[in-house]
Design an enzyme around this catalytic site. Structure first.
Site, PDB file in Angstrom:
ATOM      1  N   ASP A 292       0.834  -1.200   0.000  1.00 43.98           N
ATOM      2  CA  ASP A 292       0.000   0.000   0.000  1.00 43.98           C
ATOM      3  C   ASP A 292       0.872   1.254   0.000  1.00 43.98           C
TER       4      ASP A 292
ATOM      5  N   CYS B 128     -17.736   5.287   1.277  1.00 47.84           N
ATOM      6  CA  CYS B 128     -17.303   4.183   2.144  1.00 47.84           C
ATOM      7  C   CYS B 128     -16.839   4.752   3.493  1.00 47.84           C
TER       8      CYS B 128
ATOM      9  N   CYS C 153     -13.877   0.419   8.621  1.00 48.14           N
ATOM     10  CA  CYS C 153     -15.132  -0.330   8.719  1.00 48.14           C
ATOM     11  C   CYS C 153     -14.872  -1.753   8.250  1.00 48.14           C
TER      12      CYS C 153
ATOM     13  N   CYS D 228     -18.611  -5.151   5.552  1.00 48.69           N
ATOM     14  CA  CYS D 228     -18.788  -5.992   4.351  1.00 48.69           C
ATOM     15  C   CYS D 228     -17.983  -7.283   4.464  1.00 48.69           C
TER      16      CYS D 228
ATOM     17  N   CYS E 183     -19.529 -11.541   5.299  1.00 50.89           N
ATOM     18  CA  CYS E 183     -19.203 -12.434   4.173  1.00 50.89           C
ATOM     19  C   CYS E 183     -19.072 -13.891   4.639  1.00 50.89           C
TER      20      CYS E 183
HETATM   21  C1  B12 Z   1      -7.784   3.374  -2.429  1.00 55.70           C
HETATM   22  C2  B12 Z   1      -7.949   2.228  -1.465  1.00 55.70           C
HETATM   23  C3  B12 Z   1      -9.057   2.227  -0.645  1.00 55.70           C
HETATM   24  C4  B12 Z   1     -10.223   3.181  -0.863  1.00 55.70           C
HETATM   25  C5  B12 Z   1     -11.041   2.654  -2.059  1.00 55.70           C
HETATM   26  C6  B12 Z   1     -11.261   1.133  -1.984  1.00 55.70           C
HETATM   27  C7  B12 Z   1     -11.528   0.439  -3.300  1.00 55.70           C
HETATM   28  N1  B12 Z   1     -12.152  -0.718  -3.200  1.00 55.70           N
HETATM   29  O1  B12 Z   1     -11.185   0.916  -4.344  1.00 55.70           O
HETATM   30  C8  B12 Z   1     -10.929   3.129   0.525  1.00 55.70           C
HETATM   31  C9  B12 Z   1     -10.349   4.225   1.399  1.00 55.70           C
HETATM   32  C10 B12 Z   1     -12.453   3.267   0.490  1.00 55.70           C
HETATM   33  C11 B12 Z   1     -10.451   1.772   1.022  1.00 55.70           C
HETATM   34  C12 B12 Z   1     -11.126   1.032   1.969  1.00 55.70           C
HETATM   35  C13 B12 Z   1     -10.702  -0.201   2.434  1.00 55.70           C
HETATM   36  N2  B12 Z   1      -9.519  -0.801   2.174  1.00 55.70           N
HETATM   37 CO1  B12 Z   1      -8.275  -0.149   0.842  1.00 55.70          CO
HETATM   38  N3  B12 Z   1      -7.022   0.277  -0.489  1.00 55.70           N
HETATM   39  C14 B12 Z   1      -6.985   1.195  -1.394  1.00 55.70           C
HETATM   40  C15 B12 Z   1      -5.745   1.045  -2.272  1.00 55.70           C
HETATM   41  C16 B12 Z   1      -4.681   2.055  -1.805  1.00 55.70           C
HETATM   42  C17 B12 Z   1      -5.985   1.207  -3.772  1.00 55.70           C
HETATM   43  C18 B12 Z   1      -7.212   0.429  -4.306  1.00 55.70           C
HETATM   44  C19 B12 Z   1      -7.597   0.906  -5.677  1.00 55.70           C
HETATM   45  O2  B12 Z   1      -6.772   0.940  -6.576  1.00 55.70           O
HETATM   46  N4  B12 Z   1      -8.861   1.320  -5.828  1.00 55.70           N
HETATM   47  C20 B12 Z   1      -9.359   1.830  -7.055  1.00 55.70           C
HETATM   48  C21 B12 Z   1     -10.329   0.829  -7.641  1.00 55.70           C
HETATM   49  C22 B12 Z   1     -10.858   1.322  -8.959  1.00 55.70           C
HETATM   50  O3  B12 Z   1      -9.588  -0.316  -7.850  1.00 55.70           O
HETATM   51  P1  B12 Z   1     -10.118  -1.793  -7.661  1.00 55.70           P
HETATM   52  O4  B12 Z   1     -10.862  -2.135  -6.436  1.00 55.70           O
HETATM   53  O5  B12 Z   1      -8.945  -2.583  -7.977  1.00 55.70           O
HETATM   54  O6  B12 Z   1     -11.261  -1.722  -8.745  1.00 55.70           O
HETATM   55  C23 B12 Z   1     -11.239  -2.488  -9.862  1.00 55.70           C
HETATM   56  C24 B12 Z   1     -12.397  -3.366  -9.797  1.00 55.70           C
HETATM   57  O7  B12 Z   1     -13.575  -2.596  -9.623  1.00 55.70           O
HETATM   58  C25 B12 Z   1     -12.236  -3.914 -11.162  1.00 55.70           C
HETATM   59  N5  B12 Z   1     -13.445  -4.460 -11.675  1.00 55.70           N
HETATM   60  C26 B12 Z   1     -14.416  -3.806 -12.308  1.00 55.70           C
HETATM   61  N6  B12 Z   1     -15.355  -4.694 -12.669  1.00 55.70           N
HETATM   62  C27 B12 Z   1     -14.955  -5.928 -12.246  1.00 55.70           C
HETATM   63  C28 B12 Z   1     -15.533  -7.153 -12.342  1.00 55.70           C
HETATM   64  C29 B12 Z   1     -14.876  -8.268 -11.787  1.00 55.70           C
HETATM   65  C30 B12 Z   1     -15.496  -9.614 -11.916  1.00 55.70           C
HETATM   66  C31 B12 Z   1     -13.636  -8.105 -11.129  1.00 55.70           C
HETATM   67  C32 B12 Z   1     -12.930  -9.273 -10.561  1.00 55.70           C
HETATM   68  C33 B12 Z   1     -13.060  -6.841 -11.050  1.00 55.70           C
HETATM   69  C34 B12 Z   1     -13.737  -5.770 -11.594  1.00 55.70           C
HETATM   70  O8  B12 Z   1     -11.744  -2.858 -11.993  1.00 55.70           O
HETATM   71  C35 B12 Z   1     -11.435  -1.763 -11.154  1.00 55.70           C
HETATM   72  C36 B12 Z   1     -10.274  -0.962 -11.669  1.00 55.70           C
HETATM   73  O9  B12 Z   1      -9.038  -1.598 -11.491  1.00 55.70           O
HETATM   74  C37 B12 Z   1      -5.331  -0.443  -1.961  1.00 55.70           C
HETATM   75  C38 B12 Z   1      -3.832  -0.715  -2.000  1.00 55.70           C
HETATM   76  C39 B12 Z   1      -3.339  -0.817  -3.426  1.00 55.70           C
HETATM   77  N7  B12 Z   1      -2.272  -0.119  -3.755  1.00 55.70           N
HETATM   78  O10 B12 Z   1      -3.918  -1.528  -4.219  1.00 55.70           O
HETATM   79  C40 B12 Z   1      -5.932  -0.675  -0.552  1.00 55.70           C
HETATM   80  C41 B12 Z   1      -6.515  -2.045  -0.249  1.00 55.70           C
HETATM   81  C42 B12 Z   1      -7.367  -2.468  -1.417  1.00 55.70           C
HETATM   82  N8  B12 Z   1      -7.378  -1.789   0.899  1.00 55.70           N
HETATM   83  C43 B12 Z   1      -7.424  -2.744   1.752  1.00 55.70           C
HETATM   84  C44 B12 Z   1      -8.264  -2.773   2.900  1.00 55.70           C
HETATM   85  C45 B12 Z   1      -7.959  -3.821   3.962  1.00 55.70           C
HETATM   86  C46 B12 Z   1      -9.344  -1.865   3.017  1.00 55.70           C
HETATM   87  C47 B12 Z   1     -10.468  -1.901   4.060  1.00 55.70           C
HETATM   88  C48 B12 Z   1     -10.972  -3.298   4.395  1.00 55.70           C
HETATM   89  C49 B12 Z   1      -9.969  -1.173   5.346  1.00 55.70           C
HETATM   90  C50 B12 Z   1     -11.001  -1.078   6.466  1.00 55.70           C
HETATM   91  N9  B12 Z   1     -11.251  -2.154   7.240  1.00 55.70           N
HETATM   92  O11 B12 Z   1     -11.528  -0.028   6.697  1.00 55.70           O
HETATM   93  C51 B12 Z   1     -11.555  -1.026   3.359  1.00 55.70           C
HETATM   94  C52 B12 Z   1     -12.509  -1.894   2.524  1.00 55.70           C
HETATM   95  C53 B12 Z   1     -13.484  -1.132   1.660  1.00 55.70           C
HETATM   96  C54 B12 Z   1     -13.881  -1.933   0.414  1.00 55.70           C
HETATM   97  N10 B12 Z   1     -15.059  -2.511   0.405  1.00 55.70           N
HETATM   98  O12 B12 Z   1     -13.086  -1.996  -0.533  1.00 55.70           O
HETATM   99  C55 B12 Z   1      -6.507  -3.899   1.360  1.00 55.70           C
HETATM  100  C56 B12 Z   1      -7.345  -5.055   0.778  1.00 55.70           C
HETATM  101  C57 B12 Z   1      -6.913  -6.451   1.175  1.00 55.70           C
HETATM  102  C58 B12 Z   1      -7.843  -7.470   0.535  1.00 55.70           C
HETATM  103  N11 B12 Z   1      -8.163  -8.533   1.232  1.00 55.70           N
HETATM  104  O13 B12 Z   1      -8.240  -7.323  -0.592  1.00 55.70           O
HETATM  105  C59 B12 Z   1      -5.553  -3.177   0.295  1.00 55.70           C
HETATM  106  C60 B12 Z   1      -5.046  -4.082  -0.822  1.00 55.70           C
HETATM  107  C61 B12 Z   1      -4.377  -2.587   1.105  1.00 55.70           C
HETATM  108  C62 B12 Z   1      -3.370  -3.647   1.534  1.00 55.70           C
HETATM  109  N12 B12 Z   1      -2.150  -3.606   1.015  1.00 55.70           N
HETATM  110  O14 B12 Z   1      -3.649  -4.528   2.317  1.00 55.70           O
HETATM  111  N13 B12 Z   1      -9.311   1.381   0.398  1.00 55.70           N
HETATM  112  S1  SF4 Z   2     -19.446 -14.012  -0.905  1.00 50.81           S
HETATM  113 FE1  SF4 Z   2     -21.156 -12.596  -0.617  1.00 50.81          FE
HETATM  114  S2  SF4 Z   2     -20.553 -11.245   1.063  1.00 50.81           S
HETATM  115 FE2  SF4 Z   2     -18.696 -12.286   0.333  1.00 50.81          FE
HETATM  116  S3  SF4 Z   2     -17.827 -10.831  -1.164  1.00 50.81           S
HETATM  117 FE3  SF4 Z   2     -19.082 -12.304  -2.311  1.00 50.81          FE
HETATM  118  S4  SF4 Z   2     -21.078 -11.292  -2.461  1.00 50.81           S
HETATM  119 FE4  SF4 Z   2     -19.946 -10.232  -0.845  1.00 50.81          FE
HETATM  120  S1  SF4 Z   3     -19.399  -2.103   4.549  1.00 51.56           S
HETATM  121 FE1  SF4 Z   3     -17.525  -2.121   3.299  1.00 51.56          FE
HETATM  122  S2  SF4 Z   3     -17.984  -0.787   1.549  1.00 51.56           S
HETATM  123 FE2  SF4 Z   3     -19.525  -0.370   3.135  1.00 51.56          FE
HETATM  124  S3  SF4 Z   3     -18.751   1.350   4.316  1.00 51.56           S
HETATM  125 FE3  SF4 Z   3     -18.039  -0.519   5.358  1.00 51.56          FE
HETATM  126  S4  SF4 Z   3     -15.999  -0.950   4.447  1.00 51.56           S
HETATM  127 FE4  SF4 Z   3     -17.024   0.525   3.100  1.00 51.56          FE
END
Ligand code: B12
Ligand code: SF4
Ligand code: SF4
Length: 371
Positions: free
Chosen positions: A155, A238, A265, A268, A272
């Site tokens: 990260d 979020c 948070c 989610c 799961c």
């Molecule tokens: C920015 C960021 C955030 C942002 C945005 C999150 C997001 N989901 O984008 C915020 C601040 C909200 C956030 C929150 C959290 N985060 Co964060 N975050 C990041 C960060 C720095 C970048 C992620 C990113 O590039 N987002 C931009 C979006 C566009 O990217 P994406 O999710 O990859 O989206 C792609 C998909 O939508 C995909 N897509 C579109 N359609 C489809 C269809 C299919 C079938 C598939 C497979 C994909 C797909 O295309 C998109 C573009 O690439 C990463 C670290 C990193 N460098 O990767 C950590 C990271 C993702 N976060 C992490 C964590 C732990 C969290 C939280 C759980 C923290 C918490 N407990 O509060 C929450 C979870 C929220 C959630 N539901 O995602 C971990 C995830 C570990 C894991 N098991 O996956 C990471 C990897 C950090 C780490 N090194 O551990 N985060």
């Molecule tokens: S198994 Fe259900 S709760 Fe878990 S990530 Fe997939 S849709 Fe969400």
């Molecule tokens: S449930 Fe997941 S997506 Fe919704 S606010 Fe909490 S961390 Fe973000």
């Protein structure tokens, strides 16, 4: 020590060393994989939907995201790792956090030492172990004879960590956008070690079946409806973003939904079904410090700025700064159910006038408690 003259044996050996260091799993990907260009396109599309709030860093360095070899000159392979962080197993498919409205809920990854430090330190240790082994790999066609280059990340750079983890077989992307492992759930952090060894062909990845099926529990439970469609997060909505990354006033429309979550948070993930397989952390670093896994809102509200600085040293909580954390606690106190409301109103009032941003949230909280 590899037993066969092959890249597979070297990878198996590296994986065994990664597991010894406390990582739960590890996989390998070429820095030239086509997924980087594909993900950069997807990221651009997502950004065009304006769902990123103030996360402007996601708009920058797309050339590095598309070509990770530019991040580390000479790197050929990305070793992707995951590390479990739970300290206790949460009750299955339940948001127990909601049943303690006067307690401060801090996301489970953030209760101990900052994972960025742990992950990068362990990845560096893995690099040193690999470096010591290089003489035994001379002549195996992986480039072990050349100068060894490495760099750990977690990260900490414009890298598609989730997509890399998925491509190397660490899991599939859940509808909440996080990576899930069928044997280990999703409560883990991701990290990468870039190395100059050639361990993979360019476009090879390990397919992982997406096992979400017809489930949509994460979408339905999200307090702010931030998961607007499967795999699509409105990051600006979020709670993790609002309480950690967002610096200003938190929009009134989110304040009730935030409840008592003062930093991140987990909802989610807690809901799961695959997290019945989540494992506890294997390293002590994630152990809660200063009772952060069981602390009342009033206890944290009582922290002075000096106490905040002392208690958050080396912790992810530093990120919000004192006023940011107090802003979140003020909202949570407004949502709390105190037995003695007058006492809470009085301590809220004590911090009025310290900071303009904080005042706005204190006044909201006082309004909620007197309604
Ligand atoms: C920015 C960021 C955030 C942002 C945005 C999150 C997001 N989901 O984008 C915020 C601040 C909200 C956030 C929150 C959290 N985060 Co964060 N975050 C990041 C960060 C720095 C970048 C992620 C990113 O590039 N987002 C931009 C979006 C566009 O990217 P994406 O999710 O990859 O989206 C792609 C998909 O939508 C995909 N897509 C579109 N359609 C489809 C269809 C299919 C079938 C598939 C497979 C994909 C797909 O295309 C998109 C573009 O690439 C990463 C670290 C990193 N460098 O990767 C950590 C990271 C993702 N976060 C992490 C964590 C732990 C969290 C939280 C759980 C923290 C918490 N407990 O509060 C929450 C979870 C929220 C959630 N539901 O995602 C971990 C995830 C570990 C894991 N098991 O996956 C990471 C990897 C950090 C780490 N090194 O551990 N985060
Ligand atoms: S198994 Fe259900 S709760 Fe878990 S990530 Fe997939 S849709 Fe969400
Ligand atoms: S449930 Fe997941 S997506 Fe919704 S606010 Fe909490 S961390 Fe973000």
């Amino acid at each position: 020590m590899p037993t066969q003259n092959s890249r597979d044996a070297i990878k198996a050996w590296i994986k065994s060393q990664a597991l010894k260091l406390g990582f739960a799993d590890c996989g390998f990907l070429s820095v030239n994989h086509e997924l980087f260009a594909q993900q950069t396109e997807r990221l651009r599309t997502w950004l065009s939907w304006d769902l990123h709030g103030s996360l402007v860093f996601l708009k920058e360095n797309h050339h590095l995201r598309a070509n990770p070899s530019l991040l580390v000159a000479g790197a050929k392979t990305i070793i992707s790792v995951r590390m479990d962080y739970l300290q206790t197993s949460p009750k299955l498919r339940t948001i127990e956090d909601n049943s303690r409205p006067n307690h401060a809920i801090i996301a489970r990854y953030a209760r101990g030492r900052d994972y960025h430090k742990t992950m990068r330190q362990k990845l560096k240790a893995l690099a040193k172990i690999i470096e010591n082994e290089l003489p035994n790999w001379h002549g195996l066609g992986v480039g072990a004879e050349n100068a060894f280059v490495f760099r750990p990340f977690s990260d900490s750079a414009p890298i598609f960590e989730r997509a890399i983890g998925e491509a190397v077989g660490l899991g599939w992307t859940g509808k909440h956008t996080l990576l899930i492992n069928r044997h280990g759930g999703s409560f883990f952090n991701l990290g990468e070690l870039f190395v100059s060894l050639t361990l993979c062909d360019d476009n090879v990845s390990i397919p992982v079946k997406n096992l979400c099926g017809s489930c949509s529990a994460c979408i339905n439970i999200c307090p702010t409806n931030a998961i607007i469609a499967p795999h699509t997060l409105d990051a600006g909505a979020c709670i993790s973003y609002l309480t950690i990354e967002h610096k200003g006033v938190i929009d009134i429309k989110y304040r009730k939904a935030i409840g008592n979550r003062i930093f991140g948070c987990d909802d989610c993930q807690l809901i799961c079904p695959w997290n019945k397989f989540a494992k506890l952390a294997s390293v002590p670093d994630y152990q809660a410090r200063h009772g952060l896994d069981d602390i009342s809102l009033l206890d944290i509200w009582g922290w002075s700025e000096d106490e905040f600085l002392a208690k958050t040293e080396g912790s992810p909580l530093r990120r919000t700064g004192y006023m940011g954390l107090m802003r979140n606690v003020a909202i949570a106190l407004g949502n709390s159910q105190p037995t003695d409301r007058q006492a809470v109103l009085s301590v809220l009032q004590d911090k009025l006038g310290l900071n303009h941003l904080l005042d706005e949230h204190i006044l909201w909280a006082m309004g909620e408690l007197t309604r």
